[in-house]
Design a protein around this motif. Structure first.
Motif, PDB file in Angstrom:
ATOM      1  N   THR A 855      37.892  40.674  44.263  1.00  0.00           N
ATOM      2  CA  THR A 855      35.722  40.201  45.336  1.00  0.00           C
ATOM      3  C   THR A 855      35.459  40.445  43.576  1.00  0.00           C
ATOM      4  N   GLY A 856      34.009  40.480  44.678  1.00  0.00           N
ATOM      5  CA  GLY A 856      33.062  40.160  42.696  1.00  0.00           C
ATOM      6  C   GLY A 856      32.051  41.926  43.298  1.00  0.00           C
ATOM      7  N   VAL A 857      30.694  42.378  42.503  1.00  0.00           N
ATOM      8  CA  VAL A 857      30.356  42.804  42.486  1.00  0.00           C
ATOM      9  C   VAL A 857      28.602  42.241  43.268  1.00  0.00           C
ATOM     10  N   ARG A 858      28.380  43.296  43.967  1.00  0.00           N
ATOM     11  CA  ARG A 858      26.505  42.992  44.427  1.00  0.00           C
ATOM     12  C   ARG A 858      25.844  42.578  44.016  1.00  0.00           C
ATOM     13  N   PRO A 859      24.693  41.927  44.330  1.00  0.00           N
ATOM     14  CA  PRO A 859      24.499  41.729  45.799  1.00  0.00           C
ATOM     15  C   PRO A 859      24.992  40.591  45.888  1.00  0.00           C
ATOM     16  N   ALA A 860      25.363  40.388  47.474  1.00  0.00           N
ATOM     17  CA  ALA A 860      26.140  39.095  47.904  1.00  0.00           C
ATOM     18  C   ALA A 860      26.527  40.190  49.274  1.00  0.00           C
ATOM     19  N   SER A 861      27.641  39.812  49.443  1.00  0.00           N
ATOM     20  CA  SER A 861      28.240  39.685  51.510  1.00  0.00           C
ATOM     21  C   SER A 861      28.877  41.320  50.679  1.00  0.00           C
ATOM     22  N   GLU A 862      28.782  41.649  52.826  1.00  0.00           N
ATOM     23  CA  GLU A 862      29.837  43.339  52.781  1.00  0.00           C
ATOM     24  C   GLU A 862      31.432  42.962  52.468  1.00  0.00           C
ATOM     25  N   ASN A 863      31.836  42.142  51.881  1.00  0.00           N
ATOM     26  CA  ASN A 863      32.763  41.893  51.130  1.00  0.00           C
ATOM     27  C   ASN A 863      32.745  42.086  49.787  1.00  0.00           C
ATOM     28  N   GLN A 864      31.682  42.487  49.166  1.00  0.00           N
ATOM     29  CA  GLN A 864      31.837  42.741  47.217  1.00  0.00           C
ATOM     30  C   GLN A 864      31.409  43.836  47.691  1.00  0.00           C
ATOM     31  N   ARG A 865      31.206  44.643  45.737  1.00  0.00           N
ATOM     32  CA  ARG A 865      31.443  46.406  45.919  1.00  0.00           C
ATOM     33  C   ARG A 865      30.363  46.276  45.545  1.00  0.00           C
ATOM     34  N   THR A 866      29.849  47.270  45.716  1.00  0.00           N
ATOM     35  CA  THR A 866      28.706  48.159  44.933  1.00  0.00           C
ATOM     36  C   THR A 866      28.741  49.219  43.868  1.00  0.00           C
ATOM     37  N   TYR A 867      27.867  48.881  42.941  1.00  0.00           N
ATOM     38  CA  TYR A 867      27.974  49.641  41.655  1.00  0.00           C
ATOM     39  C   TYR A 867      28.002  51.525  42.043  1.00  0.00           C
ATOM     40  N   ARG A 868      27.857  52.102  43.594  1.00  0.00           N
ATOM     41  CA  ARG A 868      28.358  52.933  43.676  1.00  0.00           C
ATOM     42  C   ARG A 868      30.274  52.767  44.087  1.00  0.00           C
ATOM     43  N   VAL A 882      38.728  41.588  40.258  1.00  0.00           N
ATOM     44  CA  VAL A 882      37.535  39.789  39.780  1.00  0.00           C
ATOM     45  C   VAL A 882      38.291  38.349  40.619  1.00  0.00           C
ATOM     46  N   GLY A 883      37.962  37.825  41.717  1.00  0.00           N
ATOM     47  CA  GLY A 883      38.090  36.616  42.093  1.00  0.00           C
ATOM     48  C   GLY A 883      36.923  35.593  41.286  1.00  0.00           C
ATOM     49  N   TRP A 884      37.850  34.170  42.092  1.00  0.00           N
ATOM     50  CA  TRP A 884      37.195  33.344  40.669  1.00  0.00           C
ATOM     51  C   TRP A 884      36.825  32.016  41.981  1.00  0.00           C
ATOM     52  N   TYR A 896      33.440  39.095  35.261  1.00  0.00           N
ATOM     53  CA  TYR A 896      34.364  40.548  35.150  1.00  0.00           C
ATOM     54  C   TYR A 896      33.356  41.247  34.314  1.00  0.00           C
ATOM     55  N   LYS A 897      32.445  41.174  33.217  1.00  0.00           N
ATOM     56  CA  LYS A 897      31.628  41.919  33.061  1.00  0.00           C
ATOM     57  C   LYS A 897      30.793  42.656  33.332  1.00  0.00           C
ATOM     58  N   LEU A 898      30.592  42.219  34.801  1.00  0.00           N
ATOM     59  CA  LEU A 898      29.496  43.397  35.972  1.00  0.00           C
ATOM     60  C   LEU A 898      30.704  44.045  35.956  1.00  0.00           C
ATOM     61  N   GLY A 899      31.753  43.605  36.735  1.00  0.00           N
ATOM     62  CA  GLY A 899      33.108  44.794  37.047  1.00  0.00           C
ATOM     63  C   GLY A 899      33.451  45.932  36.049  1.00  0.00           C
ATOM     64  N   LEU A 900      33.035  44.661  34.445  1.00  0.00           N
ATOM     65  CA  LEU A 900      33.708  46.481  33.970  1.00  0.00           C
ATOM     66  C   LEU A 900      32.235  47.748  33.447  1.00  0.00           C
ATOM     67  N   LYS A 901      31.228  46.723  33.620  1.00  0.00           N
ATOM     68  CA  LYS A 901      29.966  47.685  33.866  1.00  0.00           C
ATOM     69  C   LYS A 901      30.283  48.951  34.884  1.00  0.00           C
ATOM     70  N   GLY A 902      30.960  48.369  36.176  1.00  0.00           N
ATOM     71  CA  GLY A 902      30.528  49.749  36.394  1.00  0.00           C
ATOM     72  C   GLY A 902      31.870  50.057  37.142  1.00  0.00           C
ATOM     73  N   MET A 903      33.047  49.376  36.219  1.00  0.00           N
ATOM     74  CA  MET A 903      34.657  50.303  36.384  1.00  0.00           C
ATOM     75  C   MET A 903      34.526  51.357  34.889  1.00  0.00           C
ATOM     76  N   LYS A 904      33.653  50.990  34.249  1.00  0.00           N
ATOM     77  CA  LYS A 904      33.623  52.001  32.592  1.00  0.00           C
ATOM     78  C   LYS A 904      34.446  51.450  31.832  1.00  0.00           C
ATOM     79  N   ASN A 905      34.146  49.922  31.685  1.00  0.00           N
ATOM     80  CA  ASN A 905      35.498  49.797  30.970  1.00  0.00           C
ATOM     81  C   ASN A 905      37.011  49.612  31.161  1.00  0.00           C
TER      82      ASN A 905
END
Length: 1000
Positions: A855-868, A882-884, A896-905
């Motif tokens: 998936t990906g990172v919000r803002p988007a739909s309910e199927n994406q993840r929040t940073y929390r 990370v989908g594409w 992917y970089k947004l994912g790294l931010k949320g997942m602490k690299n």
């Protein structure tokens, strides 16, 4: 898995990297030298030539012998004492840098002094990482002016010589570099600005002369050539001019310059990347080989982790290099000649051994998790353009480094250390068995099961069509033509060349693809996947925007493996409603989730077992570690279906329900399932689904009799997707009228016999009437769809979107805990936000990792993840894929970089969802992958060649090219995280296995 059902049903119902790294300080025979010792200021290694690359004010690094100088480029008008300066000139359009030439005299006798020449500064020298020659001059006070010194020797006027045949009076002293005792070493600097460029005029204070370069116009100006002369004592009348010329002689008196001020010095630094102590395998990336020593040489053999002779140890030196010993430490890798590797027996305590340059290696990396090996050869001028290679896959050689050559990059695989490679958390290799076998076409290999009607074999026309044009029973693919031949039987319409076709199915698929933005999927007997004629092979599919043909042929999976894929989650998937629609008249093929998923899981395991040369099924984390350590691909089977066990939507939490859940999870585990989605595209017995494919609401109504319970999200949820009622009464009318399928039927008539111009148009009203009757009685499901109109969702204002009010059910909570008790890997994708948060709370209570795999990172739909949510996932040790779909490489790496931010690299992987109804990455504007014979040739299969710049990621094998495009955009750190994701997956699964006993 992401299905564009909204599109599907609405269509049916409408129309300067400088890698110097500090090494461990506890080094053998540490050497410390003064930081500003001028004798050690010759540049010996860098990955580019910064003298030509950096602008004033930029911080840069230079590597000097035994020390590293951190410098700052300044914009001073003229140099001052204590600074360093480079001096260069532009001659006939090329830039040359002034350097000393040892042992080379110019003109008459100069004795032991060193002459001055100019070395060309060119792109090749910079890309090779070697400056043309030492070119930093130290500025110091000297009487009335300044002196310029290099390595403790000074620039001064030398032996007289006379120029003959010239008319500009070149009578002066040649300028050389000599000892500190010579005279005429004082110079003054005057700044000149012309055309926006700054120049220096360097004047000898002992005489009225300028430092100048004189050369003969029209002759080549090369390093060390006699046509390059540095002279002084020019005619006084010429001093005011920048360039003096006469005939074919030109003298340049204005010099380009850069000033460098030493601002920091650190010692000692290293040439190499630090390598942790321990035993390692040195494995090739591209052909599953390991470095193997022999008495008189070295080669590559098959990877066998039990062979101690394949294990190596790296011992650091004070120079920041490494000795590479066999595990027994009785011999070391060395270089006898520039292109010949061998072994040398020596005691590790012998001083001569440690002082031998030919035994020392520079190790650089990680670069996408890989490393390169360069022999030191000469400590004062190491040739970092020479690297260890395995071009012929057996012999080990030294060759010139070529950017992008796979045979020059190796895995340093610690015997008991982290795993190397990247993970794809979401693939569907057996999609041709999902959706009753009629949505996807093409098996992944010879030997895969294929449903009736999916292998096209034109039997020719006969009266009554007694000869079928396809397989009539379940068959194993017996050839590439069976597995990847044309899709006429699977997707085509009925005709004299295809009595296995079906125009309703053909129409459904065509409309679904036609309403997906940019889809190009084509079908029929003249639409080529595999073809024995190389000129026709794969001319139509696979392509990046093809949605319904196989993209995971075994060769393409192996290509991805050779690029570093080491962990792959292989999922069975299905949707019963879609299966019923697309294969309404196939009464013998399974359509329910349980039967379909069971068959796919079995076929995935059988498929992997047929190709154990490069992949194996992993049933435990220990399996995965062993498989990846043996340099193979670990495949983890899993399921992604709407109704696990075909359980009904409403399931009371009682003893009988729990018994059924236990039995089903036990059965799945016994069958090999290790990765599981509790919820998919519909509310089910376990919990609510995420709202993002609006028409799945209608699909749920058709399968369960209920719609979603939709509510407004909170502003903090960052949900922007708003549900829209997809089926209204106008669409109902369209279904009943059968308008969408009338053109498809008319197209089918063209296969039966040629239609004269105008017939199609005239026949359309008739066909519309026919199809009205057909669709009116087709199936109760379509009749229900015509009347399935959800309630209008609540108005949530401009900021808030919609979410599902249903979270985990009571039996859902029980099922999650049961999955944990079995050590299964749980993925929260497709769950409603309430269900995700409840699952994360259960996981936290049990210290059990869970994943969000595609998936990906919000803002988007309910199927994406929040940073929390990502913070909670990473805290537990879970992973994020990370989908594409619909993106190019730049769009994907940004996500992917947004994912790294949320997942602490850490722990961020591919979540490709390949072979689902999604696009693979499209060509990126500006992509410039260079294909050549340096180990990175364009991929080809059965005569067809794909090139990423134009084709994008046409199939799974082109993950290699997709990653190369990311590399070309300089996302090195992101790729290093990606290439550690195999180890992240292992650690996540290992934690699941260790903590399953505590799950409550």
């Amino acid at each position: 898995m992401r299905y564009p059902f909204m599109l599907f049903l609405s269509a049916i119902t409408s129309t300067s990297l400088l890698a110097q790294v500090v090494i461990d300080p506890n080094l053998r025979k540490a050497v410390t030298k003064p930081v500003l010792d001028n004798k050690n200021l010759n540049i010996v290694a860098s990955l580019q030539h910064p003298l030509c690359e950096y602008k004033p004010g930029e911080k840069v690094k230079y590597v000097f012998y035994d020390n590293v100088q951190s410098t700052e480029v300044t914009d001073r008008a003229v140099p001052m004492a204590g600074e360093y300066i480079t001096i260069s000139a532009v001659v006939e359009g090329k830039e040359y840098t002034l350097i000393p030439q040892r042992g080379t005299g110019i003109g008459n006798s100069i004795g032991t002094s060193t002459g001055l020449v100019l070395a060309e500064v060119n792109a090749a020298a910079r890309s090779a990482g070697t400056p043309p020659a030492p070119s930093l001059w130290m500025v110091s006070s000297s009487g009335s002016g300044f002196s310029l010194s290099y390595n403790g020797t000074y620039m001064h006027s030398g032996t007289q010589w006379g120029e003959t045949g010239g008319s500009i009076g070149l009578t002066g002293s040649n300028v050389v570099v000599g000892t500190s005792s010579v005279t005429n070493t004082a110079w003054t600097f005057n700044s000149v600005t012309e055309g926006g460029n700054k120049f220096l005029r360097i004047q000898n204070t002992s005489g009225n002369s300028l430092l100048g370069l004189c050369y003969r116009q029209g002759q080549s100006v090369t390093l060390g050539s006699n046509t390059v002369r540095v002279v002084g004592d020019l005619a006084p009348t010429a001093l005011s001019a920048g360039t003096v010329s006469s005939g074919n002689k030109v003298c340049v008196q204005q010099w380009l310059y850069k000033i460098y001020k030493i601002t920091k010095a650190v010692k000692p630094k290293t040439y190499s990347t630090p390598v942790e102590p321990g035993a390692y395998f040195i494995n090739t990336v591209h052909d599953n080989k390991s470095l193997l020593p022999f008495i008189n040489g070295v080669a590559f053999g098959e990877t066998k982790t039990t062979m101690p002779e394949m294990q190596w140890q790296f011992e650091p030196t004070s120079r920041g290099t490494y000795f590479i010993f066999s595990k027994t430490k009785n011999m070391a890798l060395c270089v006898r000649q520039e292109r010949e590797l061998q072994f040398r027996f020596a005691s590790v305590n012998q001083n001569d051994f440690y002082n031998t340059d030919s035994l020392q290696w520079i190790i650089k990396g990680p670069f996408e998790g890989k490393y390169s090996f360069t022999p030191l050869l000469n400590s004062k001028s190491p040739n970092i353009a020479i690297v260890m290679t395995t071009k012929n896959a057996v012999a080990v050689e030294l060759e010139k480094y070529v950017n992008g050559s796979y045979w020059q990059e190796f895995m340093i695989d610690s015997v008991n250390g982290p795993l190397w490679g990247y993970t794809d958390m979401h693939t569907h290799p057996m999609s041709h068995l999902a959706f009753a076998g009629k949505n996807f076409h093409g098996a992944p290999d010879i030997g895969s099961m294929m449903y009736p009607g999916t292998i096209h074999r034109d039997a020719g026309f006969d009266v009554g069509e007694t000869k079928k044009d396809c397989n009539t029973t379940v068959e194993k693919a017996r050839s590439v033509a069976d597995a990847l031949g044309n899709c006429n039987g699977t997707h085509g319409g009925w005709g004299t060349d295809n009595n296995c076709g079906d125009y309703l199915r053909n129409g459904f698929i065509g409309i679904m693809e036609g309403t997906s933005d940019g889809a190009q999927s084509l079908h029929g007997s003249k639409v080529y996947g595999y073809n024995p004629d190389p000129s026709l092979a794969f001319t139509h599919w696979p392509k990046w925007n093809d949605m319904t043909h196989q993209k995971m042929w075994v060769d393409w999976i192996e290509m991805a493996y050779r690029s570093g894929l080491r962990v792959m989650v292989a999922l069975a998937h299905n949707n019963r409603v879609m299966s019923e629609i697309i294969a309404y008249n196939d009464h013998g093929t399974p359509k329910d989730d349980k039967t379909t998923a069971d068959l796919q899981v079995k076929e995935i395991i059988d498929f992997v077992n047929r190709h154990r040369s490069f992949m194996e099924v992993a049933y435990t984390p220990a399996d995965l570690y062993r498989i990846v350590k043996s340099n193979k691909l670990a495949v983890i089977p899993g399921i992604e279906i709407d109704f696990t066990g075909n359980f009904p939507l409403l399931m009371e939490d009682n003893t009988e329900s729990r018994r059924k859940i236990d039995a089903e999870l036990d059965r799945l585990y016994t069958n090999g399932v290790r990765y599981i989605f509790p919820v998919h595209l519909s509310d089910n017995a376990f919990g609510g689904t995420a709202i993002y494919e609006d028409l799945m609401n209608v699909m749920q109504k058709l399968s369960t009799g209920t719609f979603w319970d939709i509510e407004c999200s909170d502003a903090a949820d960052s949900i922007t997707h708003k549900y829209e009622v997809a089926l209204d009464r106008g669409i109902t009318t369209a279904i009943q009228a059968g308008l969408p399928l009338a053109p498809a039927m008319l197209e089918g008539l063209s296969h039966l016999l040629p239609l004269p111009p105008g017939i199609k148009e005239a026949a359309q009203p008739v066909m519309t009437s026919i199809f009205s009757g057909m669709l009116g009685s087709l199936t109760p499901m379509l009749q229900a769809a015509a009347n399935a109109i959800p309630d209008t969702p609540p108005n949530c204002g401009p900021v808030r979107g919609h979410r599902n009010a249903k979270g985990l059910t009571s039996v859902g909570v029980y099922s999650i805990i049961k999955m944990m008790q079995k050590g299964m890997i749980i993925d929260v994708d497709h769950m409603s936000q309430y269900a995700v948060d409840s699952t994360l709370s259960i996981a936290k209570r049990n210290n059990y990792p869970v994943n969000s795999g595609h998936t990906g990172v919000r803002p988007a739909s309910e199927n994406q993840r929040t940073y929390r949510q990502l913070a909670r996932i990473t805290e537990l040790g879970g992973l994020f894929g990370v989908g594409w779909s619909g993106q190019d490489a730049k769009g994907w790496i940004d996500n992917y970089k947004l994912g790294l931010k949320g997942m602490k690299n850490r722990g961020v992987c591919f979540g490709s969802d390949i072979n689902s109804i999604v696009f693979t990455p499209k060509p990126r504007p500006g992509a410039n992958i260079q294909y050549n014979d340096f180990g990175f040739a364009a991929l080809s299969s059965f005569g067809h060649q794909w090139k990423y710049n134009a084709d994008g990621m046409a199939h799974y094998g082109m993950l290699r090219d997709f990653i190369r495009d990311i590399r070309n955009m300089n996302y090195y750190q992101e790729l290093n995280v990606l290439y550690s994701s195999a180890d992240d997956f292992y650690r996540m699964w290992d934690k699941c296995e260790r903590n399953k006993r505590y799950a409550r």
